[in-house]
Motif scaffolding. Structure first.
Motif, PDB file in Angstrom:
ATOM      1  N   GLY A 132      73.276  84.804  11.315  1.00 48.44           N
ATOM      2  CA  GLY A 132      71.986  84.650  11.975  1.00 48.44           C
ATOM      3  C   GLY A 132      71.327  85.989  12.284  1.00 48.44           C
ATOM      4  N   PRO A 133      72.024  86.891  12.988  1.00 52.15           N
ATOM      5  CA  PRO A 133      71.441  88.213  13.259  1.00 52.15           C
ATOM      6  C   PRO A 133      71.155  89.008  11.992  1.00 52.15           C
ATOM      7  CG  PRO A 133      73.260  87.772  14.754  1.00 52.15           C
ATOM      8  CD  PRO A 133      73.281  86.681  13.719  1.00 52.15           C
ATOM      9  N   LYS A 134      72.009  88.844  10.974  1.00 54.71           N
ATOM     10  CA  LYS A 134      71.791  89.564   9.719  1.00 54.71           C
ATOM     11  C   LYS A 134      70.517  89.070   9.034  1.00 54.71           C
ATOM     12  CE  LYS A 134      74.100  90.852   5.395  1.00 54.71           C
ATOM     13  NZ  LYS A 134      75.329  90.693   4.564  1.00 54.71           N
ATOM     14  N   ALA A 135      70.318  87.745   9.042  1.00 55.14           N
ATOM     15  CA  ALA A 135      69.102  87.181   8.438  1.00 55.14           C
ATOM     16  C   ALA A 135      67.862  87.655   9.190  1.00 55.14           C
ATOM     17  CB  ALA A 135      69.178  85.654   8.439  1.00 55.14           C
ATOM     18  N   THR A 136      67.951  87.708  10.520  1.00 54.61           N
ATOM     19  CA  THR A 136      66.819  88.174  11.328  1.00 54.61           C
ATOM     20  C   THR A 136      66.479  89.624  11.003  1.00 54.61           C
ATOM     21  OG1 THR A 136      67.369  86.659  13.140  1.00 54.61           O
ATOM     22  CG2 THR A 136      65.997  88.555  13.685  1.00 54.61           C
ATOM     23  N   GLN A 156      59.964  81.996   7.938  1.00 54.22           N
ATOM     24  CA  GLN A 156      61.413  81.999   8.085  1.00 54.22           C
ATOM     25  C   GLN A 156      61.828  82.540   9.446  1.00 54.22           C
ATOM     26  OE1 GLN A 156      63.430  80.502   5.886  1.00 54.22           O
ATOM     27  NE2 GLN A 156      61.523  80.004   4.819  1.00 54.22           N
ATOM     28  N   MET A 157      61.116  83.567   9.902  1.00 48.78           N
ATOM     29  CA  MET A 157      61.402  84.134  11.222  1.00 48.78           C
ATOM     30  C   MET A 157      61.113  83.105  12.313  1.00 48.78           C
ATOM     31  SD  MET A 157      62.451  86.971  12.749  1.00 48.78           S
ATOM     32  CE  MET A 157      61.975  88.516  11.932  1.00 48.78           C
ATOM     33  N   ALA A 158      60.051  82.325  12.139  1.00 55.44           N
ATOM     34  CA  ALA A 158      59.704  81.281  13.110  1.00 55.44           C
ATOM     35  C   ALA A 158      60.835  80.272  13.228  1.00 55.44           C
ATOM     36  CB  ALA A 158      58.408  80.593  12.702  1.00 55.44           C
ATOM     37  N   GLN A 159      61.424  79.910  12.110  1.00 57.25           N
ATOM     38  CA  GLN A 159      62.525  78.942  12.135  1.00 57.25           C
ATOM     39  C   GLN A 159      63.763  79.527  12.817  1.00 57.25           C
ATOM     40  OE1 GLN A 159      62.710  76.292   8.392  1.00 57.25           O
ATOM     41  NE2 GLN A 159      61.445  78.013   7.731  1.00 57.25           N
ATOM     42  N   MET A 160      64.012  80.799  12.584  1.00 62.28           N
ATOM     43  CA  MET A 160      65.125  81.462  13.261  1.00 62.28           C
ATOM     44  C   MET A 160      64.897  81.453  14.765  1.00 62.28           C
ATOM     45  SD  MET A 160      67.265  82.421  10.845  1.00 62.28           S
ATOM     46  CE  MET A 160      68.289  83.611  11.710  1.00 62.28           C
ATOM     47  N   LYS A 161      63.656  81.763  15.181  1.00 67.62           N
ATOM     48  CA  LYS A 161      63.317  81.789  16.608  1.00 67.62           C
ATOM     49  C   LYS A 161      63.464  80.401  17.236  1.00 67.62           C
ATOM     50  CE  LYS A 161      61.836  86.029  17.682  1.00 67.62           C
ATOM     51  NZ  LYS A 161      62.340  86.812  18.854  1.00 67.62           N
ATOM     52  N   PHE A 162      62.962  79.396  16.528  1.00 67.84           N
ATOM     53  CA  PHE A 162      62.951  78.033  17.059  1.00 67.84           C
ATOM     54  C   PHE A 162      64.355  77.551  17.401  1.00 67.84           C
ATOM     55  CE2 PHE A 162      62.790  73.387  16.764  1.00 67.84           C
ATOM     56  CZ  PHE A 162      61.643  73.095  17.478  1.00 67.84           C
ATOM     57  N   TYR A 163      65.308  77.905  16.558  1.00 67.23           N
ATOM     58  CA  TYR A 163      66.685  77.426  16.747  1.00 67.23           C
ATOM     59  C   TYR A 163      67.571  78.423  17.502  1.00 67.23           C
ATOM     60  CZ  TYR A 163      65.330  73.693  13.604  1.00 67.23           C
ATOM     61  OH  TYR A 163      64.693  72.607  13.043  1.00 67.23           O
ATOM     62  N   ALA A 174      58.531  80.108  21.345  1.00 71.16           N
ATOM     63  CA  ALA A 174      58.561  81.326  20.528  1.00 71.16           C
ATOM     64  C   ALA A 174      58.440  80.981  19.042  1.00 71.16           C
ATOM     65  CB  ALA A 174      59.848  82.105  20.782  1.00 71.16           C
ATOM     66  N   GLY A 175      59.116  79.900  18.647  1.00 65.71           N
ATOM     67  CA  GLY A 175      59.059  79.482  17.253  1.00 65.71           C
ATOM     68  C   GLY A 175      57.661  79.026  16.854  1.00 65.71           C
ATOM     69  N   ILE A 176      57.022  78.231  17.730  1.00 69.98           N
ATOM     70  CA  ILE A 176      55.677  77.718  17.438  1.00 69.98           C
ATOM     71  C   ILE A 176      54.663  78.856  17.354  1.00 69.98           C
ATOM     72  CG2 ILE A 176      53.762  76.419  18.460  1.00 69.98           C
ATOM     73  CD1 ILE A 176      55.800  74.341  19.375  1.00 69.98           C
ATOM     74  N   GLU A 177      54.753  79.808  18.262  1.00 77.25           N
ATOM     75  CA  GLU A 177      53.823  80.942  18.250  1.00 77.25           C
ATOM     76  C   GLU A 177      53.921  81.718  16.943  1.00 77.25           C
ATOM     77  OE1 GLU A 177      52.893  85.079  20.742  1.00 77.25           O
ATOM     78  OE2 GLU A 177      54.439  83.691  21.444  1.00 77.25           O
ATOM     79  N   LEU A 178      55.143  81.933  16.481  1.00 76.10           N
ATOM     80  CA  LEU A 178      55.340  82.690  15.246  1.00 76.10           C
ATOM     81  C   LEU A 178      54.918  81.871  14.022  1.00 76.10           C
ATOM     82  CD1 LEU A 178      56.273  85.524  14.644  1.00 76.10           C
ATOM     83  CD2 LEU A 178      58.612  84.689  14.413  1.00 76.10           C
ATOM     84  N   LEU A 179      55.135  80.574  14.090  1.00 78.72           N
ATOM     85  CA  LEU A 179      54.735  79.723  12.971  1.00 78.72           C
ATOM     86  C   LEU A 179      53.210  79.680  12.830  1.00 78.72           C
ATOM     87  CD1 LEU A 179      55.845  77.953  10.721  1.00 78.72           C
ATOM     88  CD2 LEU A 179      55.763  76.002  12.286  1.00 78.72           C
ATOM     89  N   LYS A 180      52.520  79.701  13.950  1.00 74.04           N
ATOM     90  CA  LYS A 180      51.049  79.759  13.911  1.00 74.04           C
ATOM     91  C   LYS A 180      50.582  81.065  13.265  1.00 74.04           C
ATOM     92  CE  LYS A 180      50.056  76.743  17.869  1.00 74.04           C
ATOM     93  NZ  LYS A 180      49.531  76.676  19.261  1.00 74.04           N
ATOM     94  N   LYS A 181      51.284  82.148  13.550  1.00 69.90           N
ATOM     95  CA  LYS A 181      50.959  83.431  12.919  1.00 69.90           C
ATOM     96  C   LYS A 181      51.194  83.357  11.407  1.00 69.90           C
ATOM     97  CE  LYS A 181      51.885  86.486  16.865  1.00 69.90           C
ATOM     98  NZ  LYS A 181      52.726  87.612  17.360  1.00 69.90           N
TER      99      LYS A 181
END
Length: 214
Positions: A132-136, A156-163, A174-181
């Motif tokens: 997980g941290p490596k993917a981030t 992809q970052m949004a999905q990492m944040k969401f979970y 945090a996930g939704i905010e990044l997904l909107k971006k």
């Protein structure tokens, strides 16, 4: 006379190269469209095979390797048997290494490398602590490599944040905010060529609807 022959030869070679390039572009377009419409692991395998054949012919082009890897990664998300995931990701990693040898510091390739890691986490949830941290980190690098935000890396970052638990900087908001971006970035994104990646926006929009409804 020699000059005339040389000019004729140059013109012939130029026309031949243009014809070969047009054939490559048309074949790539056809297979990218098929990959975008793939609906099963079998469809994705056909796409992977086709792009691998192109990669074996167009040895200086990174995109055939990229799309073949993408097809294998998406298949890794589709398959039901967890034991099938790692072999698919292994194939994708080889193709991504080939692509990266032809195009370094490439944001799109980095994004797929992170996706491959998250697919491996699907096979074994205990891998999340290390993968997980490596993917981030890889996604952060992908965003640094792209002068304008890469919408696929943001998604992809949004999905990492969401979970990721809120205590560790993640969570639903945090996930939704990044997904909107990510969706906003899709609207302004301009691919470097007609063959460069553009996939992902319909899924991002669908994902946002799901998350906001929860």
């Amino acid at each position: 006379m020699k000059k005339i022959l040389l000019l004729c030869l140059t013109a012939f070679l130029t026309m031949n190269m243009q014809a070969q390039n047009e054939k490559y572009v048309n074949f790539m377009k056809k297979n990218i469209a098929a990959l975008d419409s793939a609906k099963s692991p079998e469809d994705l395998q056909v796409s992977a095979n086709n792009f691998e054949r192109i990669a074996n012919t167009e040895k200086d082009a990174w995109l055939p390797n990229y799309y073949a890897a993408y097809a294998y990664i998406m298949k890794a998300y589709y398959v039901k048997e967890m034991k099938d995931i790692d072999p698919l990701c292994d194939k994708a990693d080889v193709l991504l290494a080939n692509a990266e040898s032809l195009s370094q510091n490439n944001s799109e390739i980095a994004t797929l490398k992170a996706m491959c890691l998250t697919a491996r986490m699907r096979a074994d949830g205990s891998r999340g602590m290390t993968m997980g941290p490596k993917a981030t980190l890889i996604l952060q690098q992908a965003l640094q490599q792209q002068p304008a935000s890469n919408p696929r890396a943001l998604m992809q970052m949004a999905q990492m944040k969401f979970y990721t638990p809120p205590a560790f900087g993640g969570g639903k908001d945090a996930g939704i905010e990044l997904l909107k971006k990510s969706i906003a970035a899709y609207d302004s994104f301009k691919p470097a060529s007609e063959l460069d990646p553009t996939w992902g926006k319909p899924y991002a929009v669908e994902l946002l609807a799901q998350w906001t409804a929860q």
